[in-house]
Design a protein around this motif. Structure first.
Motif, PDB file in Angstrom:
ATOM      1  N   LEU A  49       0.887  -0.409  -0.016  1.00  0.00           N
ATOM      2  CA  LEU A  49      -0.092  -0.241   0.210  1.00  0.00           C
ATOM      3  C   LEU A  49       1.253   1.581  -0.679  1.00  0.00           C
ATOM      4  N   GLN A  53       1.146   4.255  -3.126  1.00  0.00           N
ATOM      5  CA  GLN A  53       0.304   5.287  -2.749  1.00  0.00           C
ATOM      6  C   GLN A  53       1.597   5.986  -3.272  1.00  0.00           C
ATOM      7  N   ARG A  58      -3.399   3.177  -7.399  1.00  0.00           N
ATOM      8  CA  ARG A  58      -4.756   2.867  -6.340  1.00  0.00           C
ATOM      9  C   ARG A  58      -4.943   1.710  -5.677  1.00  0.00           C
ATOM     10  N   TYR A  59      -4.448   1.446  -5.267  1.00  0.00           N
ATOM     11  CA  TYR A  59      -4.770   0.268  -4.284  1.00  0.00           C
ATOM     12  C   TYR A  59      -5.405  -0.134  -3.503  1.00  0.00           C
ATOM     13  N   THR A  61      -6.373  -4.168  -0.922  1.00  0.00           N
ATOM     14  CA  THR A  61      -5.215  -4.887   0.121  1.00  0.00           C
ATOM     15  C   THR A  61      -6.051  -6.390  -1.109  1.00  0.00           C
ATOM     16  N   ASP A  82     -10.288  -5.583   5.342  1.00  0.00           N
ATOM     17  CA  ASP A  82      -9.550  -4.939   6.171  1.00  0.00           C
ATOM     18  C   ASP A  82      -8.673  -5.834   6.652  1.00  0.00           C
ATOM     19  N   ARG A 279     -13.576   1.108  -1.167  1.00  0.00           N
ATOM     20  CA  ARG A 279     -11.948   0.163  -0.411  1.00  0.00           C
ATOM     21  C   ARG A 279     -10.893   0.767  -1.124  1.00  0.00           C
ATOM     22  N   GLN A 281      -7.366   2.567  -1.537  1.00  0.00           N
ATOM     23  CA  GLN A 281      -6.708   3.377  -1.009  1.00  0.00           C
ATOM     24  C   GLN A 281      -5.874   3.556  -2.455  1.00  0.00           C
TER      25      GLN A 281
END
Ligand code: AMP
Ligand code: MN
Ligand code: MN
Ligand code: MN
Length: 281
Positions: A49, A53, A58-59, A61, A82, A279, A281
């Protein structure tokens, strides 16, 4: 179309590049949305991540969970969960358990056909002591000159009925799907054309997967031919599943499909990232 690559492996499982090196390679290849999906492991997520970033990529999980269904190993990719969820972490830890013992038994099987020191040899290639896999044995057998490449090692030594193959009980399908969904992610059946199920068994796999809350299927992936992609595009529509796209990249020396270098998803399908918009990130 979005260049999404939602399936690959780092040194945290059986890939040869670090999460940071993979992120750089994905970015250089034009990937716009990326997920690192190490086998049974999320230990590389924070690094992946952060690297994504830093590159403005964009990422989501990711992980790829080993499951036993109808006597075969099936891989379930989890996306957008998460990564601090404790039930998921504990489930993955239990799934990894037993790999060490299995590796010792694989080594014993290989010794019986005259290949000695395979456990120690494979260990040299392992980046995560909890994640010794067949891939690491394959790399050692190529190094030792037993075979010319890793597909040949799998064919001759590491698949069902061959001397280095040890049957293993992985996670249950329902558990893997629930760990992922319970952590806010989406479960995806990985490379569906790579299993050798009968039509009835495949039907059972998909219906049980859906019944437990599974939502997606990989349609475009490194090991699918265009015919296989078409076939599973149809399956996605029949079962109301969203579609995923991922190279399953492991290594510049071994993977024939590079990060991001994949055909587009067929236009009529809903991409998995539409379910995961909040979701990313
Ligand atoms: P394991 O989880 O230890 O059973 O190892 C499974 C891994 O072996 C897969 O994720 C692939 O990376 C690799 N693998 C499986 N089958 C083959 C094959 N026929 N050729 C090359 N690599 C393979
Ligand atoms: Mn692998
Ligand atoms: Mn897989
Ligand atoms: Mn994979």
């Amino acid at each position: 179309m979005l260049n999404a690559d939602l399936h690959c492996h780092s040194t945290v499982s059986d890939g040869t590049l670090t999460p940071e090196a993979l992120a750089g390679r994905a970015k250089a290849n034009g990937v716009e949305l990326w997920a690192l999906t190490d086998h049974d492991e999320i230990g590389g997520q924070a690094r992946a991540l952060q690297a994504a970033q830093a590159l403005g990529m964009r990422y989501l999980t990711g992980t790829e969970i080993s499951v036993t269904f109808a006597g075969q190993t099936v891989h379930i990719v989890g996306l957008g969960f998460d990564h601090l969820d404790s039930t998921l972490a504990e489930g993955l830890r239990r799934t990894r358990g037993g790999r060490g013992e299995r590796a010792q038994e694989m080594s014993d099987g290989l010794a019986k056909v005259g290949i000695h020191g395979a456990y120690e040899g494979a260990l040299k290639y392992v980046g995560n002591p909890e994640l010794i896999s067949r891939t690491h044995f394959a790399r050692f057998l190529v190094e030792a000159g037993v075979c010319k490449d890793t597909p040949e090692v799998f064919r001759k030594y590491l698949t069902e009925g061959k001397p280095g193959f040890v049957p293993h009980r992985w996670a249950r399908l329902q558990d893997a799907v629930q760990w992922i969904s319970g952590a806010g992610g989406v479960a995806v059946i990985a490379h569906p054309a790579r299993y050798s199920f009968t039509p009835n068994e495949e039907y059972a796999l998909i219906t049980e997967f859906v019944a437990h809350g599974g939502r997606g299927i990989e349609v475009v992936t490194g090991s699918h031919s265009s015919q296989e992609a078409q076939r599973y595009a149809q399956t996605a529509q029949e079962f109301g599943l969203v579609a995923s796209r991922g190279s399953d990249f492991h290594s510049p020396d071994e993977s024939h499909t590079d990060l991001g270098a994949l055909p587009w998803l067929p236009g009529q399908l809903t991409p998995v990232w539409e379910l995961l918009a909040d979701r990313i990130q």
